[in-house]
Design a protein around this motif. Structure first.
Motif, PDB file in Angstrom:
ATOM      1  N   GLU A 400       0.718  -1.070   0.084  1.00 57.57           N
ATOM      2  CA  GLU A 400      -0.083   0.134   0.175  1.00 57.57           C
ATOM      3  C   GLU A 400       1.008   1.248  -0.539  1.00 57.57           C
ATOM      4  O   GLU A 400       1.556   1.773   1.110  1.00 57.57           O
ATOM      5  CB  GLU A 400      -0.782   0.007   1.659  1.00 57.57           C
ATOM      6  CG  GLU A 400      -2.305   0.664   1.091  1.00 57.57           C
ATOM      7  CD  GLU A 400      -3.368   0.138   2.323  1.00 57.57           C
ATOM      8  OE1 GLU A 400      -3.168   1.523   3.011  1.00 57.57           O
ATOM      9  OE2 GLU A 400      -3.453  -0.463   2.415  1.00 57.57           O
ATOM     10  N   VAL A 401       0.980   1.686  -1.840  1.00 50.67           N
ATOM     11  CA  VAL A 401       1.448   2.887  -0.888  1.00 50.67           C
ATOM     12  C   VAL A 401       0.597   4.319  -1.008  1.00 50.67           C
ATOM     13  O   VAL A 401      -0.117   4.633  -1.363  1.00 50.67           O
ATOM     14  CB  VAL A 401       2.260   3.266  -2.856  1.00 50.67           C
ATOM     15  CG1 VAL A 401       2.460   5.072  -2.761  1.00 50.67           C
ATOM     16  CG2 VAL A 401       2.933   2.066  -3.462  1.00 50.67           C
ATOM     17  N   CYS A 404       2.411   9.162  -2.961  1.00 48.51           N
ATOM     18  CA  CYS A 404       2.912   8.726  -3.938  1.00 48.51           C
ATOM     19  C   CYS A 404       3.862   9.676  -4.898  1.00 48.51           C
ATOM     20  O   CYS A 404       4.533   8.472  -5.278  1.00 48.51           O
ATOM     21  CB  CYS A 404       1.087   9.331  -4.520  1.00 48.51           C
ATOM     22  SG  CYS A 404       0.880  10.103  -4.419  1.00 48.51           S
ATOM     23  N   ASP A 407       6.636   7.265  -3.541  1.00 50.19           N
ATOM     24  CA  ASP A 407       6.835   5.405  -3.311  1.00 50.19           C
ATOM     25  C   ASP A 407       7.230   5.362  -1.046  1.00 50.19           C
ATOM     26  O   ASP A 407       7.978   4.442  -1.819  1.00 50.19           O
ATOM     27  CB  ASP A 407       7.984   4.772  -3.919  1.00 50.19           C
ATOM     28  CG  ASP A 407       7.569   3.596  -4.191  1.00 50.19           C
ATOM     29  OD1 ASP A 407       6.298   3.154  -3.729  1.00 50.19           O
ATOM     30  OD2 ASP A 407       8.205   2.841  -5.201  1.00 50.19           O
ATOM     31  N   ARG A 437       7.485  16.144  -4.261  1.00 47.73           N
ATOM     32  CA  ARG A 437       7.018  17.391  -5.127  1.00 47.73           C
ATOM     33  C   ARG A 437       5.431  18.212  -4.644  1.00 47.73           C
ATOM     34  O   ARG A 437       5.373  19.040  -5.471  1.00 47.73           O
ATOM     35  CB  ARG A 437       6.706  17.553  -6.577  1.00 47.73           C
ATOM     36  CG  ARG A 437       6.202  15.865  -6.962  1.00 47.73           C
ATOM     37  CD  ARG A 437       6.416  15.632  -8.363  1.00 47.73           C
ATOM     38  NE  ARG A 437       7.967  15.292  -9.066  1.00 47.73           N
ATOM     39  CZ  ARG A 437       8.368  13.660  -9.360  1.00 47.73           C
ATOM     40  NH1 ARG A 437       7.470  13.468  -9.130  1.00 47.73           N
ATOM     41  NH2 ARG A 437       9.932  13.757  -9.379  1.00 47.73           N
ATOM     42  N   CYS A 438       5.407  16.940  -4.426  1.00 42.83           N
ATOM     43  CA  CYS A 438       3.224  17.598  -3.430  1.00 42.83           C
ATOM     44  C   CYS A 438       3.276  18.364  -1.736  1.00 42.83           C
ATOM     45  O   CYS A 438       2.201  18.262  -1.975  1.00 42.83           O
ATOM     46  CB  CYS A 438       2.444  16.262  -3.885  1.00 42.83           C
ATOM     47  SG  CYS A 438       1.693  15.613  -2.143  1.00 42.83           S
ATOM     48  N   GLN A 439       4.705  18.156  -1.610  1.00 39.97           N
ATOM     49  CA  GLN A 439       4.721  18.165  -0.412  1.00 39.97           C
ATOM     50  C   GLN A 439       3.282  17.896   1.051  1.00 39.97           C
ATOM     51  O   GLN A 439       3.357  18.934   1.879  1.00 39.97           O
ATOM     52  CB  GLN A 439       5.150  19.719  -0.472  1.00 39.97           C
ATOM     53  CG  GLN A 439       6.659  20.585  -0.862  1.00 39.97           C
ATOM     54  CD  GLN A 439       7.474  19.786   0.205  1.00 39.97           C
ATOM     55  OE1 GLN A 439       7.289  20.134   0.656  1.00 39.97           O
ATOM     56  NE2 GLN A 439       8.448  19.084  -0.279  1.00 39.97           N
ATOM     57  N   GLY A 440       3.378  16.465   0.377  1.00 42.20           N
ATOM     58  CA  GLY A 440       2.177  16.430   1.043  1.00 42.20           C
ATOM     59  C   GLY A 440       1.060  16.693   1.612  1.00 42.20           C
ATOM     60  O   GLY A 440       0.279  16.234   2.381  1.00 42.20           O
ATOM     61  N   SER A 441       0.182  17.025   0.102  1.00 42.40           N
ATOM     62  CA  SER A 441      -0.684  17.915   0.200  1.00 42.40           C
ATOM     63  C   SER A 441      -1.941  16.072   0.236  1.00 42.40           C
ATOM     64  O   SER A 441      -2.947  16.258   0.141  1.00 42.40           O
ATOM     65  CB  SER A 441      -0.710  18.558  -0.943  1.00 42.40           C
ATOM     66  OG  SER A 441      -1.104  17.769  -2.504  1.00 42.40           O
ATOM     67  N   ARG A 442      -1.050  15.123  -0.582  1.00 40.10           N
ATOM     68  CA  ARG A 442      -1.329  14.329  -0.877  1.00 40.10           C
ATOM     69  C   ARG A 442      -2.133  12.577   0.042  1.00 40.10           C
ATOM     70  O   ARG A 442      -2.254  12.205   0.273  1.00 40.10           O
ATOM     71  CB  ARG A 442      -1.437  13.606  -2.566  1.00 40.10           C
ATOM     72  CG  ARG A 442      -2.008  14.403  -3.444  1.00 40.10           C
ATOM     73  CD  ARG A 442      -1.780  13.654  -4.691  1.00 40.10           C
ATOM     74  NE  ARG A 442      -0.152  13.693  -5.043  1.00 40.10           N
ATOM     75  CZ  ARG A 442       0.202  13.641  -6.481  1.00 40.10           C
ATOM     76  NH1 ARG A 442      -0.742  13.462  -6.856  1.00 40.10           N
ATOM     77  NH2 ARG A 442       1.662  13.570  -6.283  1.00 40.10           N
ATOM     78  N   GLN A 444      -0.223  13.811   3.839  1.00 41.04           N
ATOM     79  CA  GLN A 444      -0.282  14.170   4.981  1.00 41.04           C
ATOM     80  C   GLN A 444      -1.578  13.624   6.287  1.00 41.04           C
ATOM     81  O   GLN A 444      -1.516  13.215   7.080  1.00 41.04           O
ATOM     82  CB  GLN A 444      -0.270  15.866   5.437  1.00 41.04           C
ATOM     83  CG  GLN A 444      -0.006  16.329   7.108  1.00 41.04           C
ATOM     84  CD  GLN A 444      -0.001  17.436   6.857  1.00 41.04           C
ATOM     85  OE1 GLN A 444       1.192  17.934   6.246  1.00 41.04           O
ATOM     86  NE2 GLN A 444      -1.178  18.189   6.368  1.00 41.04           N
TER      87      GLN A 444
END
Ligand code: FAD
Ligand code: FAD
Lengths: 479, 297
Positions: A400-401, A404, A407, A437-442, A444
């Motif tokens: 389970e990633v 993303c 990874d 690159r999304c700095q945790g927005s997906r 956190q």
């Protein structure tokens, strides 16, 4: 009142490595850290270079330690299961004055037997690193320079110290130190400890901690520095560490291809301390330098900026101090004050130095059960597909990633929490989640839920980096 | 394992592509998404406004998702949820990961419908500290609407694209104080209808030609410095939460470095950012029909 043979104050790189090296002796050790985790101070924000050692004056402690530390670094990282990239460094010159400085450094390095040093022409330099500015006139190539993730190294040392019996006490701030007949009495905001020896590794506050009991001949005058991080997908990233010291003086600039695959740029030039707050001018100066040194670099690929604080040691008369300062104001008390570059490179050497002093003072024999090896969290990224498939078979959470961009799987996050991470930043430092690159927005929000569940606390009690930094509900209290 | 058509991303675009490829006669389709639910970002969009062109009604995101997943259920498209596409390789193979293991998959065609990611504040030259309390708009939307998480009380919004406008309204409806929506341009960046419904209707202040130049607060955000771009004048605005809507970036990392092979197709937001689901769907349907026709039995 709990008693220890040695109390280490501060859980930065130096405290962690001091504790680890004290474990080589038969000693009862405590490490007291004011914050919720190790490596949240100077050790969290720096240039991450493992220096080859040609920069320092031959014969000084700093020079000797750096050359020795560099030679041992791969072995150290293997023991501690920490990724180390010996990518080599190119120190650039863009003019005659700087060419001369490089020759001096080259000779300096030769006299200390720094391996593999070569002076390259501008053309040779660009052959190695085609994206460099055409203004390069020469470069000093040091194949032994490398990079390591500083907090990964510190965390590894702290885990190894704990596995060898050191007690790590977090959220424990030292408020006062008294001399007693048997040694020292350490007063904290949690409890009072008795000990026979003290190693003060309080980083930016090491002078203040020493002054709790003794005068300090060294004062820390902090200043700030800024850094940028570029996405690993950025075009024209260099593969070597690039260092550039401008002819007109001013702070050197570095581009470091990190072990994570991103590119670290900095530090900036500025002189005011802003308490780990980024300065806009500083960021602009980093961009300017980067655009000059690496003209093809895609500066649109910046994913983060952060600030560091330098613990500059100064004499009472204000004069700056070039060497490492390890004070010994009284028997059984050592302070490492104002250890800046190359304190990361020398962390194990400095820790060993302090530990051996304390052990000699206490007449402590060797600890035959000391095990220098530590295993890191098994990372899915970097495994072969076969290894990864096997990892999922033994633990479905590896399938389970969670993050993303980088990874990172659920198994790694859960293991980080099992190893003591209690905050989002602690999970980030142990796994790399949120660093992409999304700095945790997906991810956190997923980490937050996992932390709450594993720690058995409500989600709104989960913090970014300790009390007051609650992520939900607008925070408990504004500061 | 093998499949003729692999579709990565089961958002509106991926589902639309699967449906039209099926209708065109392709009978071997695998639709993969890392999420546990189909629909991509739709399930977190609780507002109405989806599907005016395709269904003649303004549906909510979840309702829209129900409509398309009902149609999907009537086909033989295989749906693999909770499954990450880890890698796509030039030899037309992909590696998939889920809790049961890794799967190496050979395919004939790949439709990438991976959506987009949000630009984070990390990319801006913002000074100051890096405290808790900063969220992207899509992140805040997901937290509130899918996880019931409460992001903050005193909120400033940076960026006035549709996401910023919609989150401004949602935060007001959730009882939060939205101090203002700050936009660097001289007008908002969203659709007119979102401006009217979200900003005007709720009298949310807009601040144009301005940006956030610094963040304050050691642990939790305590305020920001607002900079007027025309005068460079700065003011401090106390707030505990900053929601950023700084734009969307098509998510194509999976196929980076593969060039432009003839078996690869991009659909939906990973091709270009679509304001309306209808437009993302129309694009995906055309691609699905074409690719499905080529693979038809
Ligand atoms: C800008 C910059 C760039 C650098 N780049 C490099 C490089 O590229 N290569 C290299 O080799 N070195 C580099 N260094 C040097 C290296 O980062 C430092 O030498 C090293 O991190 C110092 O670690 P520390 O343990 O002394 O400090 P810290 O990491 O700050 O640790 C001190 C700890 O003590 C704790 N503490 C303080 N007061 C108390 C108290 N009263 N009670 C309990 N705990 C307390 C703090 O919370 C903190 O965790 C750089 C340094 C800086 C500033
Ligand atoms: C806040 C907001 C409000 C909107 N409001 C409206 C509106 O009112 N009306 C309207 O018509 N349109 C609206 N839109 C636009 C419309 O909803 C979108 O354009 C459309 O839903 C995009 O669909 P998509 O399938 O391209 O992307 P997404 O919905 O983002 O789907 C992409 C999917 O791919 C998956 N994925 C990506 N990479 C991988 C991988 N490697 N492995 C597995 N899975 C992967 C993701 O998990 C995701 O589920 C709105 C959009 C947003 C964000």
């Amino acid at each position: 009142m709990r008693g220890f043979d040695v109390v280490v104050i501060g859980g930065g790189l130096l405290g962690c490595f001091t504790a680890r090296n004290l474990c080589r002796r038969r000693l009862h050790i405590a490490l007291l850290e004011a914050r919720e985790d190790v490596c949240t101070g100077v050790s969290r924000a720096n240039t991450a270079i493992v220096y080859p050692g040609y920069d320092h004056k031959p014969g000084t402690l700093k020079a000797e330690m750096t050359v020795r530390a560099n030679a041992r670094f791969a072995e150290l990282c293997a023991e501690l299961d920490v990724p180390f990239s010996r990518c080599g460094s190119l120190m650039l010159s863009c003019g005659e004055k700087a060419d001369a400085v490089l020759r001096e450094k080259y000779n300096n390095g030769l006299s200390m037997a720094v391996p593999g040093l070569r002076l390259l022409s501008g053309e040779e330099t660009r052959e190695l690193e085609p994206s460099l500015t055409k203004s390069v006139t020469s470069a000093l190539y040091a194949p032994t320079a490398g990079t390591v993730n500083p907090w990964e190294l510190g965390i590894a040392a702290s885990e190894n110290a704990a596995a060898n019996g050191a007690e790590l006490l977090f959220n424990t701030r030292v408020l006062g130190i008294r001399k007693t007949a048997e040694g020292y009495r350490i007063e904290t905001d949690q409890e009072v400890f008795a000990c026979r020896a003290v190693v003060n590794c309080a980083g930016l506050y090491a002078d203040k901690v020493q002054e709790m009991l003794f005068p300090s001949a060294v004062r820390i005058v902090p200043d700030g520095a800024d850094y940028l991080i570029l996405d690993r997908a950025a075009d024209n990233k260099p593969t070597h560490i690039i260092q550039y010291e401008p002819e007109d003086g001013g702070k050197g600039f570095n581009a470091v291809p990190t072990v994570e695959g991103s590119l670290l740029l900095g530090p900036s030039e500025r002189d005011n301390e802003l308490d780990f707050a980024v300065s806009e001018k500083g960021l602009a100066s980093v961009r300017e330098r980067a655009a000059f040194v690496l003209p093809g670099l895609d500066l649109g690929a910046v994913i983060r900026s952060f600030a560091a604080v330098r613990p500059n040691p100064r004499r009472e008369d204000g004069g700056s101090i070039g060497s490492f300062v390890i004070e010994n104001p009284a028997p059984g008390f050592w302070s490492m004050i104002g250890i800046k570059t190359p304190g990361l490179t020398c962390a194990d050497e400095l820790g060993r130095f302090a530990a051996e002093k304390a052990a000699a003072f206490l007449n402590a024999g060797p600890n035959k059960r000391f095990d220098p090896r530590r295993s890191g969290i098994k990372k899915a990224r970097g495994m072969s597909w076969e290894q990864r498939a096997a990892a999922i078979r033994s633990d479905p959470d590896y399938g389970e990633v969670v993050c993303c961009c980088e990874d990172i799987t659920k198994a790694e996050v859960l293991e980080a929490i099992r190893r003591g991470a209690t905050t989002l930043d602690a999970v980030k430092r142990r796994t790399g989640a949120c660093m992409g690159r999304c700095q945790g927005s997906r991810c956190q929000q997923k980490l937050l839920a996992l932390l709450a569940r594993e720690l058995g606390v409500p989600e709104d009690a989960v913090t970014k980096d300790g009390a007051g930094s609650e992520v939900l509900g607008g925070g408990r209290h504004a500061d | 394992m093998q499949t003729e058509l692999l579709i990565t991303g089961a958002g509106a675009a991926g589902i639309a592509a699967a449906l039209s490829a099926w209708e065109a006669g392709c009978r071997d389709i695998l639709l993969v998404d890392r999420r546990e639910q189909p629909g991509g970002i739709l399930p977190q969009c609780l507002h109405e406004g989806f599907g005016l062109a395709s269904y003649g009604a303004e549906l909510t995101g979840p309702d829209y998702t129900d409509r398309i997943t009902e149609r999907l259920a009537q086909t033989g498209v295989r749906l693999a949820l909770g499954t990450e596409v880890l890698a796509v390789r030039g030899d037309k193979t992909a590696v998939l990961s889920d809790r049961s293991g890794l799967t190496e998959l050979c395919f004939e065609r790949l439709i990438l419908a991976a959506g987009c990611r949000e630009r984070s504040i990390g990319s801006l030259p913002v000074a100051g500290t890096r405290p808790a309390g900063i969220f992207t708009a899509g992140q805040a939307q997901e937290m509130m609407n899918l996880h019931g998480q409460d992001v903050g009380r005193e909120v400033l919004i940076l960026g006035s694209g549709d996401l910023g406008l919609i989150m401004a309204r949602q935060l007001v409806l959730a009882g939060k104080h939205v101090i203002a929506v700050v936009e660097q341009a001289a007008r908002h960046g969203g659709m007119a209808r979102n401006y009217h419904r979200c900003i005007e209707a709720f009298r949310i202040p807009m601040i144009y030609r301005a940006t956030v130049s610094a963040l304050h607060g050691r642990s939790r955000l305590s305020g920001v410095t607002l900079r007027r771009l025309d005068s460079s004048a700065e003011e401090y605005i106390p707030c505990d939460t900053l929601v950023t809507a700084l734009g969307l970036i098509p998510e194509r990392e999976l196929v980076r470095g593969l060039g432009d092979p003839d078996w690869l197709f991009l659909a939906g937001n990973c091709h270009r950012v679509h304001e309306l689901v209808d437009s993302a769907v129309a694009e995906a349907e055309a691609i699905g029909a074409r690719v499905g026709g080529e693979l038809a039995v």
